[in-house]
Design a protein around this motif. Structure first.
Motif, PDB file in Angstrom:
ATOM      1  N   LYS A   1      45.657  40.181  55.300  1.00 12.19           N
ATOM      2  CA  LYS A   1      44.421  40.257  54.459  1.00 12.19           C
ATOM      3  C   LYS A   1      44.757  38.792  53.599  1.00 12.19           C
ATOM      4  CE  LYS A   1      41.813  42.521  50.700  1.00 12.19           C
ATOM      5  NZ  LYS A   1      41.945  43.826  49.812  1.00 12.19           N
ATOM      6  N   ALA A   2      43.437  38.050  53.547  1.00 15.66           N
ATOM      7  CA  ALA A   2      43.605  36.665  52.591  1.00 15.66           C
ATOM      8  C   ALA A   2      43.744  37.167  51.357  1.00 15.66           C
ATOM      9  CB  ALA A   2      42.390  36.082  53.044  1.00 15.66           C
ATOM     10  N   PRO A   3      44.373  36.094  50.462  1.00  9.27           N
ATOM     11  CA  PRO A   3      44.463  36.520  49.051  1.00  9.27           C
ATOM     12  C   PRO A   3      43.162  36.249  48.454  1.00  9.27           C
ATOM     13  CG  PRO A   3      45.548  34.450  49.520  1.00  9.27           C
ATOM     14  CD  PRO A   3      45.076  35.021  50.964  1.00  9.27           C
ATOM     15  N   SER A   4      42.597  37.045  47.503  1.00  8.62           N
ATOM     16  CA  SER A   4      41.474  37.138  46.853  1.00  8.62           C
ATOM     17  C   SER A   4      41.554  35.959  45.986  1.00  8.62           C
ATOM     18  CB  SER A   4      41.371  38.382  46.076  1.00  8.62           C
ATOM     19  OG  SER A   4      42.362  38.299  44.756  1.00  8.62           O
ATOM     20  N   ARG A   5      40.192  35.747  45.288  1.00  9.43           N
ATOM     21  CA  ARG A   5      40.304  34.494  44.547  1.00  9.43           C
ATOM     22  C   ARG A   5      40.888  34.642  43.198  1.00  9.43           C
ATOM     23  NH1 ARG A   5      34.010  33.033  42.884  1.00  9.43           N
ATOM     24  NH2 ARG A   5      33.942  34.790  43.997  1.00  9.43           N
TER      25      ARG A   5
ATOM     26  N   GLN B   1      43.874  36.316  42.989  1.00 13.82           N
ATOM     27  CA  GLN B   1      45.052  36.176  43.332  1.00 13.82           C
ATOM     28  C   GLN B   1      45.537  34.678  43.480  1.00 13.82           C
ATOM     29  OE1 GLN B   1      45.273  38.883  47.028  1.00 13.82           O
ATOM     30  NE2 GLN B   1      46.505  40.171  45.854  1.00 13.82           N
ATOM     31  N   LEU B   2      44.736  34.012  44.038  1.00  9.43           N
ATOM     32  CA  LEU B   2      44.873  32.469  44.101  1.00  9.43           C
ATOM     33  C   LEU B   2      44.615  31.845  42.977  1.00  9.43           C
ATOM     34  CD1 LEU B   2      42.460  31.622  47.210  1.00  9.43           C
ATOM     35  CD2 LEU B   2      45.121  31.699  47.321  1.00  9.43           C
ATOM     36  N   ARG B   3      43.896  32.176  41.946  1.00  7.86           N
ATOM     37  CA  ARG B   3      43.828  31.702  40.644  1.00  7.86           C
ATOM     38  C   ARG B   3      45.192  31.999  39.907  1.00  7.86           C
ATOM     39  NH1 ARG B   3      39.721  34.504  36.989  1.00  7.86           N
ATOM     40  NH2 ARG B   3      41.585  35.990  36.685  1.00  7.86           N
ATOM     41  N   ASN B   4      45.823  33.124  39.904  1.00  3.38           N
ATOM     42  CA  ASN B   4      46.715  33.510  39.205  1.00  3.38           C
ATOM     43  C   ASN B   4      47.954  32.777  39.910  1.00  3.38           C
ATOM     44  OD1 ASN B   4      45.489  35.089  37.299  1.00  3.38           O
ATOM     45  ND2 ASN B   4      46.074  37.102  38.639  1.00  3.38           N
ATOM     46  N   ARG B   5      48.107  32.637  40.928  1.00  4.40           N
ATOM     47  CA  ARG B   5      49.252  31.817  41.666  1.00  4.40           C
ATOM     48  C   ARG B   5      49.320  30.130  40.975  1.00  4.40           C
ATOM     49  NH1 ARG B   5      52.401  32.872  45.954  1.00  4.40           N
ATOM     50  NH2 ARG B   5      52.488  30.638  46.608  1.00  4.40           N
TER      51      ARG B   5
END
Length: 208
Positions: A8-12, A14-18
């Motif tokens: 599953k691709a990371p959500s928006r 999750q990407l923002r938090n990374r």
């Protein structure tokens, strides 16, 4: 049997938090170095809880290695752009300018790199050997060919590159000192004409 379950691709979010964690960690590592930085400091700077940080990264080292991996390509680009087919002095001066621009635009990244090297490059050593060393050797050969052709003064290409690194990255790595001594908040004020003159005088071939 192999697991064919699609990843599953990371959500928006999750990407923002990374990105948020990595940006905060860059501040912390640039200020405190790897040894002085803590996950608590990174969590506070990111505005997230420590357990939240550990949801995205296994620990401080993984965050640090991720930042270094992202940095390496950016760090090599100015040297990659040196064109063996270009006018030698123009190519060297353009490289100096790119490194100075990087010191201005990416001071945190410069300090992250410097701190890693000062600690013996425990996490970046593979990159130095696999990526930087071949590129460094290649560009030294290019500069030596220019010297042999009489287009540049006879100097050691290796120490020329070291001198460029020292004189440009100084403005990022010692930015606090620069601001005090020059009584300014501007990064590298007046450095462009000075370094251009310095390296032009150093590299201009002797007219016989």
């Amino acid at each position: 049997m192999p697991d064919d379950t699609p990843v599953k691709a990371p959500s928006r979010i999750q990407l923002r938090n990374r990105r948020r964690i990595l940006d905060a960690a860059l501040d912390v590592f640039a200020e405190h170095g790897y040894r002085g930085a803590t996950l608590d400091q990174i969590a506070e700077a990111a505005g997230l809880s420590k357990p939240n940080i550990l949801y995205y990264f296994a620990g401080k080292e993984e965050i640090h290695v991720t930042l270094l991996n992202q940095l390496m390509e950016t760090w090599l680009d100015p040297l990659v752009e040196m064109d063996a087919g270009g006018e030698p002095l123009d190519e060297i001066l353009a490289y100096v300018q790119r490194k100075l621009d990087m010191a201005r635009d990416l001071p945190r990244e410069s300090r992250l790199f410097a701190n890693e090297i000062l600690q013996g490059a425990p996490r970046m050593a593979p990159h130095l050997k696999a990526d930087l060393k071949p590129l460094f050797d290649e560009k030294c050969h290019v500069i030596q060919r220019w010297i042999d052709a009489g287009k540049l003064a006879p100097i050691d290409p290796r120490h020329l590159i070291f001198a460029i690194w020292a004189t440009t990255q100084h403005y990022a790595d010692f930015g606090a000192q620069i601001r005090v001594l020059l009584d300014t908040d501007q990064p590298a004020p007046g450095a462009d004409p000075f370094l251009r003159t310095l390296f032009t005088n150093l590299l201009a071939p002797t007219v016989r």
